[in-house]
Design an enzyme around this catalytic site. Structure first.
Site, PDB file in Angstrom:
ATOM      1  N   HIS A 182      13.932  15.315  -9.209  1.00 45.63           N
ATOM      2  CA  HIS A 182      12.961  14.552  -9.985  1.00 45.63           C
ATOM      3  C   HIS A 182      13.620  13.500 -10.878  1.00 45.63           C
ATOM      4  O   HIS A 182      13.004  12.484 -11.188  1.00 45.63           O
ATOM      5  CB  HIS A 182      12.019  15.489 -10.742  1.00 45.63           C
ATOM      6  CG  HIS A 182      10.994  16.071  -9.815  1.00 45.63           C
ATOM      7  ND1 HIS A 182      11.097  17.322  -9.275  1.00 45.63           N
ATOM      8  CD2 HIS A 182       9.885  15.517  -9.271  1.00 45.63           C
ATOM      9  CE1 HIS A 182      10.083  17.520  -8.453  1.00 45.63           C
ATOM     10  NE2 HIS A 182       9.332  16.450  -8.433  1.00 45.63           N
ATOM     11  N   ARG A 187       1.929  11.731 -10.941  1.00 50.36           N
ATOM     12  CA  ARG A 187       2.375  13.114 -11.208  1.00 50.36           C
ATOM     13  C   ARG A 187       2.006  13.485 -12.648  1.00 50.36           C
ATOM     14  O   ARG A 187       2.740  13.158 -13.575  1.00 50.36           O
ATOM     15  CB  ARG A 187       3.889  13.225 -11.030  1.00 50.36           C
ATOM     16  CG  ARG A 187       4.394  13.053  -9.615  1.00 50.36           C
ATOM     17  CD  ARG A 187       5.921  13.190  -9.599  1.00 50.36           C
ATOM     18  NE  ARG A 187       6.455  13.389  -8.268  1.00 50.36           N
ATOM     19  CZ  ARG A 187       6.918  12.414  -7.493  1.00 50.36           C
ATOM     20  NH1 ARG A 187       6.911  11.173  -7.905  1.00 50.36           N
ATOM     21  NH2 ARG A 187       7.418  12.698  -6.294  1.00 50.36           N
ATOM     22  N   ARG A 209      -2.606  13.582  -9.269  1.00 50.84           N
ATOM     23  CA  ARG A 209      -2.338  14.913  -8.727  1.00 50.84           C
ATOM     24  C   ARG A 209      -2.475  15.898  -9.881  1.00 50.84           C
ATOM     25  O   ARG A 209      -1.899  15.673 -10.952  1.00 50.84           O
ATOM     26  CB  ARG A 209      -0.926  14.960  -8.162  1.00 50.84           C
ATOM     27  CG  ARG A 209      -0.554  16.340  -7.688  1.00 50.84           C
ATOM     28  CD  ARG A 209       0.768  16.333  -7.020  1.00 50.84           C
ATOM     29  NE  ARG A 209       1.860  16.233  -7.966  1.00 50.84           N
ATOM     30  CZ  ARG A 209       3.143  16.193  -7.600  1.00 50.84           C
ATOM     31  NH1 ARG A 209       3.454  16.188  -6.319  1.00 50.84           N
ATOM     32  NH2 ARG A 209       4.090  16.122  -8.499  1.00 50.84           N
ATOM     33  N   GLU A 211       2.313  19.679   1.902  1.00 49.55           N
ATOM     34  CA  GLU A 211       3.736  19.782   1.591  1.00 49.55           C
ATOM     35  C   GLU A 211       4.280  21.181   1.829  1.00 49.55           C
ATOM     36  O   GLU A 211       5.431  21.467   1.528  1.00 49.55           O
ATOM     37  CB  GLU A 211       4.016  19.312   0.159  1.00 49.55           C
ATOM     38  CG  GLU A 211       3.173  19.947  -0.910  1.00 49.55           C
ATOM     39  CD  GLU A 211       3.423  19.366  -2.302  1.00 49.55           C
ATOM     40  OE1 GLU A 211       4.442  18.720  -2.531  1.00 49.55           O
ATOM     41  OE2 GLU A 211       2.555  19.597  -3.167  1.00 49.55           O
ATOM     42  N   ASN A 266       8.852  15.470   0.345  1.00 47.49           N
ATOM     43  CA  ASN A 266      10.007  16.007  -0.399  1.00 47.49           C
ATOM     44  C   ASN A 266      10.000  17.531  -0.297  1.00 47.49           C
ATOM     45  O   ASN A 266      11.038  18.161  -0.089  1.00 47.49           O
ATOM     46  CB  ASN A 266       9.942  15.621  -1.882  1.00 47.49           C
ATOM     47  CG  ASN A 266       9.850  14.124  -2.083  1.00 47.49           C
ATOM     48  OD1 ASN A 266      10.215  13.375  -1.192  1.00 47.49           O
ATOM     49  ND2 ASN A 266       9.365  13.700  -3.230  1.00 47.49           N
ATOM     50  N   ASP A 267       8.822  18.096  -0.473  1.00 44.85           N
ATOM     51  CA  ASP A 267       8.712  19.549  -0.361  1.00 44.85           C
ATOM     52  C   ASP A 267       8.531  19.997   1.080  1.00 44.85           C
ATOM     53  O   ASP A 267       9.046  21.041   1.475  1.00 44.85           O
ATOM     54  CB  ASP A 267       7.534  20.054  -1.209  1.00 44.85           C
ATOM     55  CG  ASP A 267       7.940  20.189  -2.662  1.00 44.85           C
ATOM     56  OD1 ASP A 267       9.013  20.758  -2.924  1.00 44.85           O
ATOM     57  OD2 ASP A 267       7.198  19.708  -3.534  1.00 44.85           O
ATOM     58  N   ARG A 319      15.812  21.353  -1.997  1.00 46.41           N
ATOM     59  CA  ARG A 319      15.957  19.899  -2.140  1.00 46.41           C
ATOM     60  C   ARG A 319      16.919  19.504  -3.258  1.00 46.41           C
ATOM     61  O   ARG A 319      17.312  18.346  -3.359  1.00 46.41           O
ATOM     62  CB  ARG A 319      14.580  19.236  -2.339  1.00 46.41           C
ATOM     63  CG  ARG A 319      13.882  19.638  -3.616  1.00 46.41           C
ATOM     64  CD  ARG A 319      12.415  19.234  -3.610  1.00 46.41           C
ATOM     65  NE  ARG A 319      12.160  18.046  -4.396  1.00 46.41           N
ATOM     66  CZ  ARG A 319      10.939  17.622  -4.725  1.00 46.41           C
ATOM     67  NH1 ARG A 319       9.861  18.277  -4.292  1.00 46.41           N
ATOM     68  NH2 ARG A 319      10.765  16.555  -5.435  1.00 46.41           N
ATOM     69  N   CYS A 371       3.324  10.280   0.319  1.00 44.31           N
ATOM     70  CA  CYS A 371       3.813   9.904  -1.019  1.00 44.31           C
ATOM     71  C   CYS A 371       5.193  10.479  -1.301  1.00 44.31           C
ATOM     72  O   CYS A 371       5.726  10.302  -2.386  1.00 44.31           O
ATOM     73  CB  CYS A 371       2.818  10.329  -2.097  1.00 44.31           C
ATOM     74  SG  CYS A 371       2.556  12.105  -2.152  1.00 44.31           S
TER      75      CYS A 371
HETATM   76  C1  PEP Z   1       6.600  15.742  -2.468  1.00 44.52           C
HETATM   77  O1  PEP Z   1       6.837  16.945  -2.482  1.00 44.52           O
HETATM   78  O2  PEP Z   1       6.879  14.995  -1.515  1.00 44.52           O
HETATM   79  C2  PEP Z   1       5.968  15.098  -3.632  1.00 44.52           C
HETATM   80  C3  PEP Z   1       5.564  13.863  -3.570  1.00 44.52           C
HETATM   81  O3  PEP Z   1       5.845  15.817  -4.785  1.00 44.52           O
HETATM   82  P1  PEP Z   1       7.066  16.194  -5.769  1.00 44.52           P
HETATM   83  O4  PEP Z   1       8.234  15.354  -5.393  1.00 44.52           O
HETATM   84  O5  PEP Z   1       6.584  15.926  -7.142  1.00 44.52           O
HETATM   85  O6  PEP Z   1       7.257  17.640  -5.506  1.00 44.52           O
HETATM   86 MG    MG Z   2       5.920  18.226  -3.913  1.00 36.49          MG
END
Ligand code: PEP
Ligand code: MG
Length: 588
Positions: free
Chosen positions: A200, A307, A342, A441, A464-465, A475, A512
């Protein structure tokens, strides 16, 4: 007379991994873990057990932290490092300390923070005055452990840093709760010991359009606040004590890069239309209220992911009115653009220590996202009501994170409908239709996307998740970073399934996750059928430029071919060479 001025300190180059573009020249501010001394707060007799539970939880997290540190440093058994960690673990597990703290809390009815701190300070004072060097060293051990436990007890991860001048933040890592405590108007970049492109801290750096470099191992020890550095978020370099020649070289490189960038920036407010006439919506991801201006200027057509947990971590005790005001400011400053908020995705690495009753052994598989919100209905209601109130001022989408299946969507929607009815009874006017979406995700959500699609207006792929959960690759973990492969066939199949389900149900689907910002992957994303990309604000103009050079049927052929391939590297090469062929200028 001889010149007595000391020679300038030598220039040093440290090499890490670039995760957010840009450069910065400033002094560093090194963040060290820190805590304020606790006050002697009294407590009620019935609160004693709860206080002790807090201490046990703090000790437990500290133990896990030290064990992780020991593993990370690869301390061999019997070595000096290993002995330090052993000593720290012994201090944490010391039964007599626990008993004494409990006795003090019970008899004197004072908070556990104060009782623990006072006892440990007494031990430190005793050791500090001793002649024996070995025992004096133990003073440092107790101090270190006390600091760690106090941070966890008090939910304080960092001091609130005060810097009068612009700085580059140097830290081991920056969790979202650390980041929200910084005065962002003075932060010019992040130089971190650990992290990844999807941690993050990197995501936030991209949103704030500041450079970030990770994997600069050991910098917290070697750098000191006030050291002058040059941070290069393109090459992943941190230059300590840069010479005038180095700075001049960078300046001319930057001037050239800016000239190239201007070409892509000119058309950033225009639509992204492919050579065959398909319109692709390019939005931006955002986290903070003050980002509205960056988003408006970036050419983004919407905010595809806001977020909300960052605002929450900044002010965890905000009232519904305060939250509604913050969301409304975002909506109004971005109007007429749609803003997809979100709902809180707390948990994982975005921990609100006030909600974490007990430390979790596996936070990323634990009480996170929609699970936590549904488990805290009062808190969730406050957020939903605030969102509905903000929706009266512009186009708002509400999106649920970490959905694992249909039931959570149904439960969340039921709560949303109750909140809407409540607000109407109170005399508020709720917009007719608010778009509700689910993040895809978790692999189970992708695999049951057809079922979820019937209940929502849109999907947004949180890759990402999705990548981390599909491939069982943390990650944030350096050691397995090589296995974090966006072009793994399993990931592509899950994306493909989700697109198919969305198409059949006639709902929109976008992406996203950070994959959307990667120019090498744009042809693959378009070919897989994603026509809404929400990216870091600084990447909007480039992604739009890339899309304008693409032809959808060609991208579809590429995706079809990619779906037949078995190796992530092969697939990456396919999409990379397609991208290079269509827009080489973006890779110069
Ligand atoms: C993701 O998981 O791709 C996402 C956009 O949310 P975050 O990165 O906040 O977990
Ligand atoms: Mg996520």
């Amino acid at each position: 007379m001889a010149d007595l001025a000391p020679p300038p300190p030598p220039e040093r180059l440290l090499i890490g991994t670039a995760v957010s573009a840009g450069v910065a020249h400033a002094v560093v501010h090194v963040l060290k873990d820190h805590f304020d001394e606790p006050d002697e707060d009294s407590i009620a007799p019935e609160a004693v057990d709860h206080e002790m539970k807090r201490l046990h939880a703090a000790l437990d997290v500290t133990r896990q932290e030290i064990e992780a540190l020991r593993r990370e440093m690869g301390a061999e058994e019997g070595s000096a490092e290993s002995e330090i960690f052993e000593t720290h673990l012994l201090i944490i597990q010391d039964g007599s300390i626990l008993r004494q703290v409990e006795k003090t809390v019970r008899e004197q009815l004072i908070s556990v923070d104060y009782a623990y701190y006072r006892l440990m300070t007494k031990h430190m004072e005793k050791l500090r005055g001793l002649q024996d060097a070995y025992l004096r060293e133990r003073f440092l051990d107790i101090k270190d452990v006390t600091q760690r436990v106090m941070r966890h007890l008090r939910g304080e991860l960092l001091e609130t840093p005060m810097f009068d001048e612009p700085v580059i933040i140097v830290a081991h890592d920056l969790t979202p709760s650390d980041t929200v405590q910084l005065d962002r108007s003075k932060v010019l970049g992040f130089a971190l010991e650990t992290g990844s492109a999807v941690s993050h801290a990197a995501i936030i750096a991209k949103s704030l359009a500041i450079p970030a470099v990770v994997k600069l191992h050991g910098i917290c020890e070697t750098l000191h606040s006030g050291d002058a550095v040059f941070l290069d978020g393109e090459e992943g370099h941190l230059i300590v004590n840069p010479t005038p020649e180095t700075l001049a070289r960078y300046r001319s490189r930057e001037e050239q890069a800016e000239k190239r960038e201007d070409v892509f920036q000119v058309d950033r407010h225009g639509e992204a239309i492919t050579t065959c006439g398909s319109v692709i919506c390019v939005g931006a991801n955002a986290e903070f209220v003050e980002e509205a201006q960056i988003v408006n200027d970036s050419g983004a057509e919407e905010v595809g992911l806001f977020r909300t947990e960052m605002l929450h971590l900044e002010n965890p005790n905000s009232t519904e009115d305060e939250i509604a005001t913050a969301y409304t400011t975002v909506v109004k400053s971005l109007a007429p653009k749609r803003v997809v908020f979100r709902t809180l995705d707390l948990g994982g690495d975005k921990v609100d220590e006030r909600l974490a009753e007990e430390p979790e052994p596996n936070p990323f598989l634990g009480w996170r996202g929609i699970r936590l919100s549904l488990g805290k209905p009062d808190m969730f209601r406050t957020q939903l009501r605030a969102l509905l109130r903000a929706a009266m001022h512009g186009r708002v989408g509400i999106m649920f994170p970490m959905v694992s299946g249909l039931q959570e969507v149904l439960d969340a929607k039921a709560l949303l409908a109750e909140c809407a009815a409540e607000l109407e009874r109170e005399g508020h006017t709720i917009p007719e239709a608010i778009e509700v979406g689910a993040m895809i995700e978790i692999p189970s959500a992708a695999l049951s996307a057809d079922q979820i699609a019937a209940e929502v207006d849109f999907f947004s792929l949180g890759t990402n998740d999705l990548i981390q959960y599909t491939l069982a690759v943390d990650r944030l973990n350096d050691r397995v970073a090589g296995l974090y492969q966006p072009t793994h066939p399993a990931v592509l199949r899950l994306i493909d399934l989700s697109v198919l389900a969305a198409r059949r149900a006639g709902i929109r689907i976008g992406i996203c996750g950070e994959m959307a910002s990667s120019l090498e992957l744009t042809p693959l994303m378009i070919g897989l059928g994603l026509n809404e990309l929400s990216v870091a604000a600084g990447q909007v103009a480039r992604v739009k430029h890339a899309i304008r050079q693409l032809n959808v049927p060609e991208c579809q052929a590429l995706a079809a071919e990619a779906l037949k391939r078995s190796l992530p590297g092969e697939i990456l090469e396919l999409t990379r060479s397609h991208a290079l062929r269509c827009y080489p200028e973006l890779f110069e």
